[in-house]
Motif scaffolding. Structure first.
Motif, PDB file in Angstrom:
ATOM      1  N   THR A 266       3.104  14.553   5.282  1.00 21.14           N
ATOM      2  CA  THR A 266       4.189  15.156   5.164  1.00 21.14           C
ATOM      3  C   THR A 266       4.687  16.085   6.451  1.00 21.14           C
ATOM      4  OG1 THR A 266       3.830  17.148   4.088  1.00 21.14           O
ATOM      5  CG2 THR A 266       4.696  15.025   2.812  1.00 21.14           C
ATOM      6  N   ASP A 318       9.049  10.966   0.547  1.00 18.32           N
ATOM      7  CA  ASP A 318      10.218  11.396  -0.066  1.00 18.32           C
ATOM      8  C   ASP A 318      11.110  10.500  -0.859  1.00 18.32           C
ATOM      9  OD1 ASP A 318       9.604  14.009   0.891  1.00 18.32           O
ATOM     10  OD2 ASP A 318      11.108  14.158   2.320  1.00 18.32           O
ATOM     11  N   ASP A 408       7.488  18.620   2.333  1.00 20.59           N
ATOM     12  CA  ASP A 408       8.203  17.479   2.000  1.00 20.59           C
ATOM     13  C   ASP A 408       9.504  17.877   1.620  1.00 20.59           C
ATOM     14  OD1 ASP A 408       7.680  18.554  -0.386  1.00 20.59           O
ATOM     15  OD2 ASP A 408       6.945  16.698  -1.448  1.00 20.59           O
ATOM     16  N   LEU A 485      -0.242  17.170   0.284  1.00 16.13           N
ATOM     17  CA  LEU A 485       1.052  17.530   0.558  1.00 16.13           C
ATOM     18  C   LEU A 485       1.455  18.842   0.461  1.00 16.13           C
ATOM     19  CD1 LEU A 485       2.571  15.316  -2.240  1.00 16.13           C
ATOM     20  CD2 LEU A 485       2.309  14.693   0.186  1.00 16.13           C
TER      21      LEU A 485
END
Length: 499
Positions: A266, A318, A408, A485
């Motif tokens: 991300t 996303d 993210d 993430l």
């Protein structure tokens, strides 16, 4: 001070040493009694995720030592954690959370709703440095009517509220030194932090949930990617949380003793303009700069076959991702035409504030060369991470800068005209607001896709590339996360076999 960013990408020459098993300096224990040695470039600045601890504190402590009401899994799903259940009022403004029973802090005190209230208030406090602080703007009141109930009332709907709560650590208010000590509810307790060297976690036997699969985890910190890789090759560590030396990968891929995992990143590398000031307040100038840069060549020069080109702030993980890489194509002739239309046929000069850790100086030099082809002179000003935070992020005293953004779902920052890059499009701000107040995920997704498209059309920034997320590990260990993430790295599922 790595507040919003991922840091240090160093190109290194590996030594190509083969390895298997443990050396004499490491425990030979395996299974539930194993010590897992983790290598990382991201040492915490301090141990408080609301006090500028940086991505290192998230990597080491989030989900391991500290827990939230909810957990963001490695595949991006939100799960109940310290909240056993919750309900939302019909108007979407009141959230009532029931806390798990039988949960204690590592110091032995039982968790109460008052602790959850304190923890959320700490994130939104005026002195908080939490990257998600602004996400909790809709909060009106926070109450703990009894030990197991937390009630949060919002001023407006917030479809991301539960997701955002996965960023909030539940901390013990009695811990008076949160920057240097830790007291959480997670599967590990912090046993030792030797600054500049290691951070050690030991399995917490009083943990309320499933016990950690290993007895101890030691994070070993390195300031150089070459030294980090060599530590894995010589069995000082079992795995690397995020490989930052592309040139070194061949020594692992060619060796059956290692597993190279290419996960979902991300982390976006940006050339961020200050859209408030000339010449970057002109969309034609921004688009000209964008089209003058051969981003594919840049990515390949840094990462070879790894990483990905993106056309907006949104990574493929996303929900509102769209491939917008063609919105601002590499086209030198187009760049020259746009500059002429903007009144800069002869080019112009600007200063690029560049963080002093890799890959920024290398990327800055590449951009300088690319933009010179269209008559733009780039003056590179190398600054430290602390200087970047003060000069660029806080004071907005810059023309353009390089920076990574690791989180993210952070496209919403383009809806905030006060954010450091100063992009101010009332329509985008309205869409972001409407998306957060949407009644359904489909409505939110549709609106944020419009945001993606508009910021790409406006070349609000130049999204240079999406970093790869590469975890390299000895084949003797398994159960580690591969996507990382938002810089988190859950270690409680890691196991190690003998030999």
């Amino acid at each position: 001070m790595r507040k919003i960013l991922t840091a240090v990408v160093a190109v290194a020459l590996g030594l190509g040493l083969a390895a298997c098993g443990a050396d004499g300096d490491r425990s030979a224990a395996s299974g539930a009694d194993a010590t897992i040695d983790v290598g990382s470039l991201y040492e915490p600045q301090n141990l408080d995720n609301t006090g500028g601890g940086g991505q290192g504190v998230t990597e080491a402590l989030n989900g391991n030592v500290y827990e939230g009401l909810f957990r963001l899994t490695d595949n991006g799903k939100v799960e109940n954690l310290l909240a056993s259940d919750y309900s939302v009022s019909g108007d979407g403004l009141t959230y009532t959370f029931k806390l798990r029973t039988g949960v204690t802090f590592h110091s032995g005190r039982a968790l109460t709703a008052a602790d959850a209230k304190y923890s959320l208030e700490k994130v939104i406090a005026p002195d908080s440095k939490s990257a998600r602080k602004s996400s909790f703007g809709p909060i009106s009141t926070i109450a703990a009517p009894d030990d197991s109930t937390l009630v949060v009332t919002l001023k407006s709907r917030s479809i991301s509220f539960v997701y955002n709560l996965s960023y909030v650590w539940i901390v013990n208010p009695q811990n008076q030194s949160p920057t240097t000590t830790a007291d959480g509810t997670g599967p590990y307790r912090l046993t030792k932090w030797q600054r500049g060297a290691t951070l050690s976690l030991t399995r917490f036997d009083g943990y309320w949930g499933t016990k950690a699969s290993n007895k101890e985890v030691v994070f070993h910190y390195f300031t150089d990617a070459s030294a980090l890789n060599n530590a894995l090759l010589t069995n000082q560590i079992d795995l690397i949380t995020s490989e930052q030396s592309p040139d070194a990968l061949s020594q692992f891929t060619a060796n059956s003793g290692y597993q190279v995992n290419d996960g979902a990143s991300t982390t976006k590398l940006l050339l961020a303009f200050n859209d408030r000031v000339a010449p970057f307040n002109d969309v034609k100038v921004r688009k000209a700069v964008y089209s003058a840069i051969d981003r594919k060549k840049l990515l390949e020069s840094i990462w070879g076959p790894h990483g990905k080109l993106i056309g907006s702030m949104v990574p493929p993980t996303d929900p509102w991702y769209e491939d917008l890489t063609s919105a601002n194509p590499y086209d030198v002739d187009l760049a020259k035409r746009l500059l002429a239309e903007a009144g800069h046929a002869g080019g112009f000069a600007f200063t690029l504030d560049t963080p002093n850790y890799d890959p920024h100086p290398t990327v800055a030099t590449f951009l300088k060369s690319e933009l010179a082809k269209v008559g733009i002179t780039v003056n590179i000003n190398v600054i430290s991470a602390d200087e970047w935070y003060t000069k660029v992020f806080q004071k907005h005293d810059f023309a353009a800068t390089l920076q990574e953004h690791v989180n993210d779902r952070d496209v919403v920052w383009y809806g905030n005209p006060d954010f450091y890059w100063g992009y101010d499009n009332p329509q985008v701000t309205q869409w972001v607001t409407q998306a957060e107040q949407a009644a359904t995920a489909d409505q939110q997704t549709a609106l944020l896709k419009q945001v993606n498209q508009r910021i790409a059309q406006d070349a609000a920034s130049v999204w240079l590339y999406l970093y790869p997320q590469i975890v390299v590990a000895s084949t003797s260990v398994s159960g580690y996360p591969v996507n990382g993430l938002n810089s988190q790295f859950y270690v409680y599922g890691i196991t190690k076999r003998e030999g």
